[in-house]
Every structure is written in C-alpha cells, then in structure tokens.
Design an enzyme around this catalytic site. Structure first.
Site, mmCIF file in Angstrom:
data_model
loop_
_atom_site.group_PDB
_atom_site.id
_atom_site.type_symbol
_atom_site.label_atom_id
_atom_site.label_comp_id
_atom_site.label_asym_id
_atom_site.label_seq_id
_atom_site.Cartn_x
_atom_site.Cartn_y
_atom_site.Cartn_z
ATOM 1 N N GLN A 35 0.658 -1.112 -0.541
ATOM 2 C CA GLN A 35 0.086 -0.352 -0.336
ATOM 3 C C GLN A 35 0.990 1.491 -0.023
ATOM 4 O O GLN A 35 2.093 1.169 0.278
ATOM 5 C CB GLN A 35 -0.573 -0.145 1.273
ATOM 6 C CG GLN A 35 -0.375 -0.588 2.492
ATOM 7 C CD GLN A 35 -1.267 -1.272 3.584
ATOM 8 O OE1 GLN A 35 -2.565 -0.713 3.431
ATOM 9 N NE2 GLN A 35 -0.862 -1.793 4.318
ATOM 10 N N HIS A 66 -8.823 3.981 19.420
ATOM 11 C CA HIS A 66 -8.028 2.759 20.378
ATOM 12 C C HIS A 66 -8.178 2.266 21.715
ATOM 13 O O HIS A 66 -8.108 1.058 21.914
ATOM 14 C CB HIS A 66 -6.352 3.162 20.046
ATOM 15 C CG HIS A 66 -6.142 3.029 18.736
ATOM 16 N ND1 HIS A 66 -5.246 4.803 18.361
ATOM 17 C CD2 HIS A 66 -5.806 1.924 17.596
ATOM 18 C CE1 HIS A 66 -4.552 4.150 17.237
ATOM 19 N NE2 HIS A 66 -5.085 2.958 17.052
ATOM 20 N N GLU A 110 0.135 -8.394 11.813
ATOM 21 C CA GLU A 110 0.467 -7.058 10.785
ATOM 22 C C GLU A 110 1.005 -7.403 9.308
ATOM 23 O O GLU A 110 1.737 -8.102 9.481
ATOM 24 C CB GLU A 110 1.434 -5.972 11.174
ATOM 25 C CG GLU A 110 1.294 -4.508 10.257
ATOM 26 C CD GLU A 110 0.228 -4.238 9.914
ATOM 27 O OE1 GLU A 110 -0.666 -3.833 10.016
ATOM 28 O OE2 GLU A 110 0.392 -4.393 8.258
ATOM 29 N N GLY A 142 -3.000 -11.589 8.333
ATOM 30 C CA GLY A 142 -4.432 -12.376 9.075
ATOM 31 C C GLY A 142 -5.374 -13.528 8.904
ATOM 32 O O GLY A 142 -4.773 -14.391 9.726
ATOM 33 N N ASP A 159 -8.190 -4.818 13.559
ATOM 34 C CA ASP A 159 -8.355 -4.130 13.081
ATOM 35 C C ASP A 159 -7.256 -2.841 12.034
ATOM 36 O O ASP A 159 -5.964 -3.367 11.516
ATOM 37 C CB ASP A 159 -7.206 -3.312 14.962
ATOM 38 C CG ASP A 159 -7.060 -1.821 14.509
ATOM 39 O OD1 ASP A 159 -5.697 -0.759 15.578
ATOM 40 O OD2 ASP A 159 -7.512 -0.972 13.667
ATOM 41 N N THR A 161 -7.364 -2.579 8.022
ATOM 42 C CA THR A 161 -8.173 -1.263 6.483
ATOM 43 C C THR A 161 -9.302 -2.042 6.091
ATOM 44 O O THR A 161 -10.230 -2.511 6.637
ATOM 45 C CB THR A 161 -6.515 -1.416 5.753
ATOM 46 O OG1 THR A 161 -7.045 -2.899 5.508
ATOM 47 C CG2 THR A 161 -5.789 -0.611 6.208
HETATM 48 N N1 SAM Z 1 -8.346 2.245 12.685
HETATM 49 C C1 SAM Z 1 -7.362 2.014 11.018
HETATM 50 C C2 SAM Z 1 -9.419 1.867 10.755
HETATM 51 O O1 SAM Z 1 -10.028 1.352 11.155
HETATM 52 O O2 SAM Z 1 -9.052 1.931 9.087
HETATM 53 C C3 SAM Z 1 -6.638 0.389 11.065
HETATM 54 C C4 SAM Z 1 -5.887 1.130 11.523
HETATM 55 S S1 SAM Z 1 -4.350 0.088 11.210
HETATM 56 C C5 SAM Z 1 -3.181 0.858 10.596
HETATM 57 C C6 SAM Z 1 -5.030 -0.843 9.488
HETATM 58 C C7 SAM Z 1 -3.823 -2.617 9.727
HETATM 59 O O3 SAM Z 1 -4.022 -3.756 9.629
HETATM 60 C C8 SAM Z 1 -3.099 -1.710 8.113
HETATM 61 O O4 SAM Z 1 -1.586 -1.138 8.926
HETATM 62 C C9 SAM Z 1 -2.915 -3.101 6.960
HETATM 63 O O5 SAM Z 1 -1.619 -2.925 7.045
HETATM 64 C C10 SAM Z 1 -3.583 -3.847 8.242
HETATM 65 N N2 SAM Z 1 -4.120 -5.108 7.458
HETATM 66 C C11 SAM Z 1 -4.797 -5.116 5.998
HETATM 67 N N3 SAM Z 1 -4.757 -6.089 5.793
HETATM 68 C C12 SAM Z 1 -4.462 -7.346 6.449
HETATM 69 C C13 SAM Z 1 -4.159 -8.420 6.537
HETATM 70 N N4 SAM Z 1 -4.486 -9.368 5.518
HETATM 71 N N5 SAM Z 1 -3.558 -8.877 7.644
HETATM 72 C C14 SAM Z 1 -2.627 -8.240 8.096
HETATM 73 N N6 SAM Z 1 -2.975 -7.240 8.526
HETATM 74 C C15 SAM Z 1 -4.246 -6.820 7.481
#
Ligand code: SAM
Length: 292
Positions: A35, A66, A110, A142, A159, A161
């Site tokens: 990304q 959070h 992550e 995940g 948590d 995207t």
């Molecule tokens: N609070 C934010 C929101 O509600 O949009 C989310 C914050 S956090 C930065 C979201 C994280 O999910 C990102 O760091 C992204 O890389 C991670 N992410 C997305 N898809 C994922 C997956 N399949 N497995 C693990 N992490 C993932």
C-alpha cells in the site's frame, strides 16, 4: 493538491464530501509491497498516518478509536489473558490492550512491516507498544494466521483497513469462522466495522456475515472526528450471553482514559435508528440491544 503554495491532504468520504488537512511537512511518502504510506505533520492534529490515501490515525484523536476497540471487549471479558490483534500496525490498539494487568500475551499479526517501521519512526506515542515484552509481533496475513488456531484467545481484535485490497480477506465468513474457532470458551471478537453513515452497504454485509457465524452479534459506536462520521465496531460473543462489565478489573487497573469509561462501555451499544436498520435488519432490536 496545493492552494496558493499550500500543501493539503484530502480524503473524500463520498464523491462530494471529505476531510482536508493543511500539511505542514511531509515526513514519509513511500509505496510498500502492499500500500501507499504517508506520514505528515499538521498544526492541529499532530502527525497523521495514511494508507492508500485514507486516514488511519492522527496523534490528536487516535485515543478515541484505540480506547474503544480495546477496552470494551477487555472489560467485557471476566479475565482476558491472551489477545490476538489482526492489523493494528500503528501500535495504538496493542498499546491500549497491554495496559490491562490481566494480559499475559498479545499476538499481533500485521501484513505490512513498513507500517510498523513508519510508526516506530514517526508515531512514538503509539509504537511504544512494540517495546512491551508481552507483545509477540508477527508479520503476515491475518487470514492465513488464524486458519490453524483453536481455543487459543480470550479476545480477538481486528483492527484492519477497509474491506478492499489486502483487507478484503478479513471480512469473509471463512475468516470469521476461523476466528471463532481460535477463540477460547467465552471468547469475544471485536472488529472495526466501518461507517454506517457513509458506507451502509459495507456495514450491512459485515453484520450479515458476523450473524451467520456468531451466536450473539452486537454493535457499538464511537465518534472518531477524522474518520467518516460515526464509526462502528462489531462485538461477537462466541458462546452467546450479554455485554458484561468487569467492575473489579476496571477498579484494580485504575487506568486513566480520555474517551472510554464505564458509562460509555454500555451506552456505546445504544445505536441510532438508521444504524439499527442496517445492523439488526429485520430482527427484534429490543432483546438484541439489551446489554445488561
Ligand atoms: N484504525 C484503522 C481503520 O479503522 O481503518 C486501521 C488502522 S491499522 C493501520 C490497519 C492495518 O491493517 C494496516 O497496518 C494494514 O497493513 C493491516 N492489514 C490490512 N490487511 C491485513 C491482513 N490481511 N492481515 C494483517 N494485517 C492487515
């Protein structure tokens, strides 16, 4: 976009309305394997992390999201020891979870290590979590991670995207079913379940799937100023039951909060009518909405 030499960041919540930041300084702008990452400085909100042009966290208001994604499930559970966080690369959710005395281990999965690196370099108030010896940080998807887990976690927090791109797999029935298997008896799953105001179709699809997998599914909200309006959280009980509150742990932890508190723990489950129609469509709201 620049106006009269001014640099601005804008995120559109729909085709005609959005959020604009006046950017003081761009601290990071790079493309990871997954990304586009950006971190920039603002006068009013401190540092802002965006992924693929969407605001993830700002230093000024991250506490709302959070605190709510962490403390509602953790104070609902009688004795949470082992927690799984999926996503959460900025570290804010892990920071809040690790404040609980009962927590012995947090596995955090992550997918994008660049998000963690960006947080470590530019977001010290959130990346503080990465220094905690109870945190077991796994770089990976995940979806894959939960496939072979069984009866391991008291609480799972997703948590992530949005339900697009790399995040899409975290919003499927298969994934929710694997998470349910990974929960111990009495386990609780919470996920960020998007904006019912701007993305009702996304929210409806998320709750349709959660309701197919979990015995009891509720929703709670928080107002996150730099997210698209009211924000929702899915709250799923593996073995049914009601929303509880662990007064003893709350008192013994004796934590300072800026948003969360005992009243909001329950009040956040009271939903606006338009949202009830989306989340509990066609169901008896009264008994589902009862929280104690
Ligand atoms: N609070 C934010 C929101 O509600 O949009 C989310 C914050 S956090 C930065 C979201 C994280 O999910 C990102 O760091 C992204 O890389 C991670 N992410 C997305 N898809 C994922 C997956 N399949 N497995 C693990 N992490 C993932």
């Amino acid at each position: 976009m620049t106006t009269y030499g001014r640099v601005e960041f804008s995120e559109f919540h729909s085709e005609s309305v959005g959020l604009i930041f006046k950017v003081e300084k761009i601290l990071l702008s790079k493309k990871s394997k997954f990304q586009d990452l950006m971190v920039f400085e603002t006068k009013s909100h401190g540092r802002v992390l965006t992924l693929d042009g969407l605001v993830m966290v700002t230093e000024k208001d991250e506490f709302i999201y959070h605190e709510m994604i962490a403390h509602v499930p953790l104070y609902s559970h009688p004795n949470p020891k082992k927690v799984l966080i999926i996503g959460g690369g900025d570290g804010g959710t892990a920071r809040e979870v690790l404040r609980h005395k009962s927590i012995e281990q947090v596995d955090m999965v992550e997918i994008d290590e660049e998000v963690i690196n960006a947080s470590k370099e530019f977001l010290p108030t959130m990346s503080v979590a990465f220094k905690d010896s109870r945190l077991n940080l796994i770089i990976g998807d995940g979806v894959e991670f939960v496939k072979d887990k069984k009866d391991e976690y008291d609480v799972i927090i997703i948590d992530s995207t949005d339900p697009i791109s790399i995040g899409e797999g975290l919003f499927t029935r298969k994934f929710y079913s694997d998470c349910k298997k990974a929960l111990k008896e009495g386990g609780i799953l919470v996920n960020q379940s998007e904006s019912p105001f701007y993305d009702p179709k996304w929210v409806e699809g998320i709750y349709d799937k959660l309701n197919d997998i979990f015995k009891v599914v509720k929703s709670y909200t928080a107002f996150c100023p730099t997210y698209p309006a009211i924000w929702s959280f899915g709250y799923c009980l593996k073995d049914g039951g009601e929303v509880k509150f662990n007064e003893e742990a709350y008192k013994s932890d004796n934590l300072e909060f800026k948003y969360y508190n005992k009243d909001i723990h329950f009040a956040s489950f009271s939903l606006p009518t338009f949202m009830k129609k989306i989340v509990y469509k066609g169901k008896e709201w009264e008994n589902i909405m009862r929280v104690n």
